[in-house]
Design a protein around this motif. Structure first.
Motif, PDB file in Angstrom:
ATOM      1  N   LYS A  29       0.835  -1.221   0.117  1.00 32.95           N
ATOM      2  CA  LYS A  29       0.188   0.141   0.082  1.00 32.95           C
ATOM      3  C   LYS A  29       0.882   1.254   0.082  1.00 32.95           C
ATOM      4  CE  LYS A  29      -3.994  -2.428   2.496  1.00 32.95           C
ATOM      5  NZ  LYS A  29      -4.672  -2.331   3.650  1.00 32.95           N
ATOM      6  N   TYR A  69     -12.544  -2.398  -3.097  1.00 30.07           N
ATOM      7  CA  TYR A  69     -13.062  -2.530  -1.804  1.00 30.07           C
ATOM      8  C   TYR A  69     -14.546  -2.291  -2.054  1.00 30.07           C
ATOM      9  CZ  TYR A  69      -8.207  -2.251   0.193  1.00 30.07           C
ATOM     10  OH  TYR A  69      -7.063  -2.526   0.771  1.00 30.07           O
ATOM     11  N   LEU A  72     -16.613  -3.269   0.997  1.00 26.60           N
ATOM     12  CA  LEU A  72     -16.706  -2.310   2.443  1.00 26.60           C
ATOM     13  C   LEU A  72     -17.410  -1.117   2.275  1.00 26.60           C
ATOM     14  CD1 LEU A  72     -12.681  -3.263   3.231  1.00 26.60           C
ATOM     15  CD2 LEU A  72     -14.914  -4.292   4.163  1.00 26.60           C
ATOM     16  N   PHE A  77     -15.112   3.735   7.443  1.00 29.64           N
ATOM     17  CA  PHE A  77     -13.714   4.130   7.156  1.00 29.64           C
ATOM     18  C   PHE A  77     -13.491   4.151   5.619  1.00 29.64           C
ATOM     19  CE2 PHE A  77     -13.957  -0.325   8.311  1.00 29.64           C
ATOM     20  CZ  PHE A  77     -13.332  -1.090   7.151  1.00 29.64           C
ATOM     21  N   LEU A  81     -10.385   4.999   3.438  1.00 26.88           N
ATOM     22  CA  LEU A  81      -9.802   3.846   2.783  1.00 26.88           C
ATOM     23  C   LEU A  81      -9.441   4.182   1.511  1.00 26.88           C
ATOM     24  CD1 LEU A  81      -8.538   0.973   3.010  1.00 26.88           C
ATOM     25  CD2 LEU A  81     -10.921   0.377   2.489  1.00 26.88           C
ATOM     26  N   TYR A  84      -6.575   6.738   1.078  1.00 30.36           N
ATOM     27  CA  TYR A  84      -5.360   6.129   1.617  1.00 30.36           C
ATOM     28  C   TYR A  84      -4.764   5.373   0.397  1.00 30.36           C
ATOM     29  CZ  TYR A  84      -2.961   2.181   4.025  1.00 30.36           C
ATOM     30  OH  TYR A  84      -1.856   1.086   4.104  1.00 30.36           O
ATOM     31  N   ARG A 105      -1.703 -14.830   3.784  1.00 27.37           N
ATOM     32  CA  ARG A 105      -2.599 -14.026   4.899  1.00 27.37           C
ATOM     33  C   ARG A 105      -1.870 -14.291   6.200  1.00 27.37           C
ATOM     34  NH1 ARG A 105      -7.059 -10.898   3.958  1.00 27.37           N
ATOM     35  NH2 ARG A 105      -7.927 -11.774   5.828  1.00 27.37           N
ATOM     36  N   THR A 111      -5.433  -7.802  10.618  1.00 25.75           N
ATOM     37  CA  THR A 111      -5.815  -6.628  10.023  1.00 25.75           C
ATOM     38  C   THR A 111      -4.997  -5.345  10.638  1.00 25.75           C
ATOM     39  OG1 THR A 111      -7.698  -7.617   9.028  1.00 25.75           O
ATOM     40  CG2 THR A 111      -7.677  -5.330   8.903  1.00 25.75           C
ATOM     41  N   ARG A 122       2.739  -7.244   8.971  1.00 22.90           N
ATOM     42  CA  ARG A 122       2.141  -6.221   9.872  1.00 22.90           C
ATOM     43  C   ARG A 122       2.635  -6.035  11.470  1.00 22.90           C
ATOM     44  NH1 ARG A 122      -3.956  -7.364   7.366  1.00 22.90           N
ATOM     45  NH2 ARG A 122      -3.696  -5.941   5.317  1.00 22.90           N
ATOM     46  N   THR A 129      -4.288  -0.083  12.029  1.00 26.36           N
ATOM     47  CA  THR A 129      -5.173  -0.703  10.800  1.00 26.36           C
ATOM     48  C   THR A 129      -5.054   0.254   9.643  1.00 26.36           C
ATOM     49  OG1 THR A 129      -6.467  -1.722  12.590  1.00 26.36           O
ATOM     50  CG2 THR A 129      -7.439  -1.544  10.443  1.00 26.36           C
ATOM     51  N   GLY A 130      -5.346   1.748   9.996  1.00 24.83           N
ATOM     52  CA  GLY A 130      -5.489   2.487   8.656  1.00 24.83           C
ATOM     53  C   GLY A 130      -4.203   2.532   7.985  1.00 24.83           C
ATOM     54  N   ASN A 132      -1.798  -0.163   7.479  1.00 23.96           N
ATOM     55  CA  ASN A 132      -1.289  -1.669   7.736  1.00 23.96           C
ATOM     56  C   ASN A 132      -0.553  -2.254   6.453  1.00 23.96           C
ATOM     57  OD1 ASN A 132      -3.073  -2.263   5.939  1.00 23.96           O
ATOM     58  ND2 ASN A 132      -4.357  -3.419   7.317  1.00 23.96           N
TER      59      ASN A 132
HETATM   60  P1  ADP Z   1      -7.604  -7.329   5.336  1.00 25.93           P
HETATM   61  O1  ADP Z   1      -6.968  -6.183   4.546  1.00 25.93           O
HETATM   62  O2  ADP Z   1      -6.826  -7.831   6.791  1.00 25.93           O
HETATM   63  O3  ADP Z   1      -8.166  -8.382   4.565  1.00 25.93           O
HETATM   64  P2  ADP Z   1     -10.199  -5.975   5.761  1.00 25.93           P
HETATM   65  O4  ADP Z   1     -10.603  -6.685   4.473  1.00 25.93           O
HETATM   66  O5  ADP Z   1     -11.196  -6.114   6.747  1.00 25.93           O
HETATM   67  O6  ADP Z   1      -8.801  -6.649   6.177  1.00 25.93           O
HETATM   68  O7  ADP Z   1     -10.097  -4.590   5.378  1.00 25.93           O
HETATM   69  C1  ADP Z   1      -9.645  -4.047   4.333  1.00 25.93           C
HETATM   70  C2  ADP Z   1      -8.726  -2.875   4.588  1.00 25.93           C
HETATM   71  O8  ADP Z   1      -9.266  -1.468   5.233  1.00 25.93           O
HETATM   72  C3  ADP Z   1      -7.666  -2.850   5.577  1.00 25.93           C
HETATM   73  O9  ADP Z   1      -6.555  -3.711   5.319  1.00 25.93           O
HETATM   74  C4  ADP Z   1      -7.296  -1.621   6.086  1.00 25.93           C
HETATM   75  O10 ADP Z   1      -6.564  -0.978   5.133  1.00 25.93           O
HETATM   76  C5  ADP Z   1      -8.801  -0.968   6.136  1.00 25.93           C
HETATM   77  N1  ADP Z   1      -9.666  -0.909   7.367  1.00 25.93           N
HETATM   78  C6  ADP Z   1     -10.304  -2.290   7.771  1.00 25.93           C
HETATM   79  N2  ADP Z   1     -11.025  -1.894   9.064  1.00 25.93           N
HETATM   80  C7  ADP Z   1     -10.502  -0.515   9.227  1.00 25.93           C
HETATM   81  C8  ADP Z   1     -10.786   0.298  10.437  1.00 25.93           C
HETATM   82  N3  ADP Z   1     -11.430  -0.144  11.337  1.00 25.93           N
HETATM   83  N4  ADP Z   1     -10.293   1.525  10.363  1.00 25.93           N
HETATM   84  C9  ADP Z   1      -9.650   1.949   9.137  1.00 25.93           C
HETATM   85  N5  ADP Z   1      -9.116   1.303   8.335  1.00 25.93           N
HETATM   86  C10 ADP Z   1      -9.597  -0.079   8.166  1.00 25.93           C
END
Ligand code: ADP
Length: 169
Positions: A29, A69, A72, A77, A81, A84, A105, A111, A122, A129-130, A132
């Motif tokens: 990222k 994404y 989501l 967020f 996201l 970012y 993974r 995450t 990580r 998380t924001g 990562n």
């Molecule tokens: P992963 O990347 O571990 O598969 P997710 O699919 O749940 O996780 O989320 C995708 C991405 O969204 C995360 O890697 C992170 O960049 C962002 N994200 C997830 N949850 C949060 C949060 N609570 N606050 C900010 N960003 C988040």
């Protein structure tokens, strides 16, 4: 991929190749690129023994981030996201191998980097998380979908690493 020796007996290393080879989409990222972690992150997958089939530095357009994404979209967020992921170049990769999706993974870790185990990307390299640093597909189906979303036909490379017979029997 099934192959027999000339006398019709399956050779062990050829039988092993019958296992399902999956693809995963891995992305450094923008924070990982800005922090100079590209080599470190690529190294971890390379040293593990997976096969790199796609690699590029890329400025992600907003529409692609939104498509990637889309599941989501309802999350609070989501707008930050998208900001970012489009805030600077990312490094897009496709890695191949048996079990590559779940294994990647594990190498990446949870995450939330504060909950990620030491030894994971990580867990070792991030705190929030924001921010990562890396993405990895969460299922073989999404691995295929994301590889096709981020790479055009012809950008992926089929090849046989010289070390192949030293990695699997
Ligand atoms: P992963 O990347 O571990 O598969 P997710 O699919 O749940 O996780 O989320 C995708 C991405 O969204 C995360 O890697 C992170 O960049 C962002 N994200 C997830 N949850 C949060 C949060 N609570 N606050 C900010 N960003 C988040």
């Amino acid at each position: 991929r099934a192959s027999k020796s000339t006398n019709g007996i399956f050779l062990p290393h050829l039988v092993a190749s019958l296992e399902q080879v999956d693809q995963t989409y891995i992305m450094v990222k923008p924070d990982g690129v800005q922090r100079g972690l590209v080599g470190e992150i690529i190294s971890r997958f390379e040293r593990k023994g997976f096969k790199l089939t796609g690699l590029k530095l890329f400025q992600c357009p907003k529409e692609l981030a939104e498509e990637h994404y889309k599941d989501l979209k309802a999350k609070p967020f989501y707008p930050t996201l998208i900001d970012y992921i489009t805030s600077g170049p990312v490094v897009c990769m496709v890695w191949e191998g048996v079990g590559v999706v779940a294994s990647a993974r594990k190498l990446i870790g949870s995450t939330n980097p504060l909950q990620a185990e030491p030894g994971t990307i990580r867990g070792d390299l991030a705190v929030q998380t924001g921010r990562n640093v890396v993405h990895g597909s969460d299922s073989p189906e999404n691995g295929k979908r994301e590889a096709a979303l981020w790479f055009k036909e012809g950008e992926l490379c089929e090849w046989t690493p010289a070390q192949a017979s030293w990695l699997t029997e």
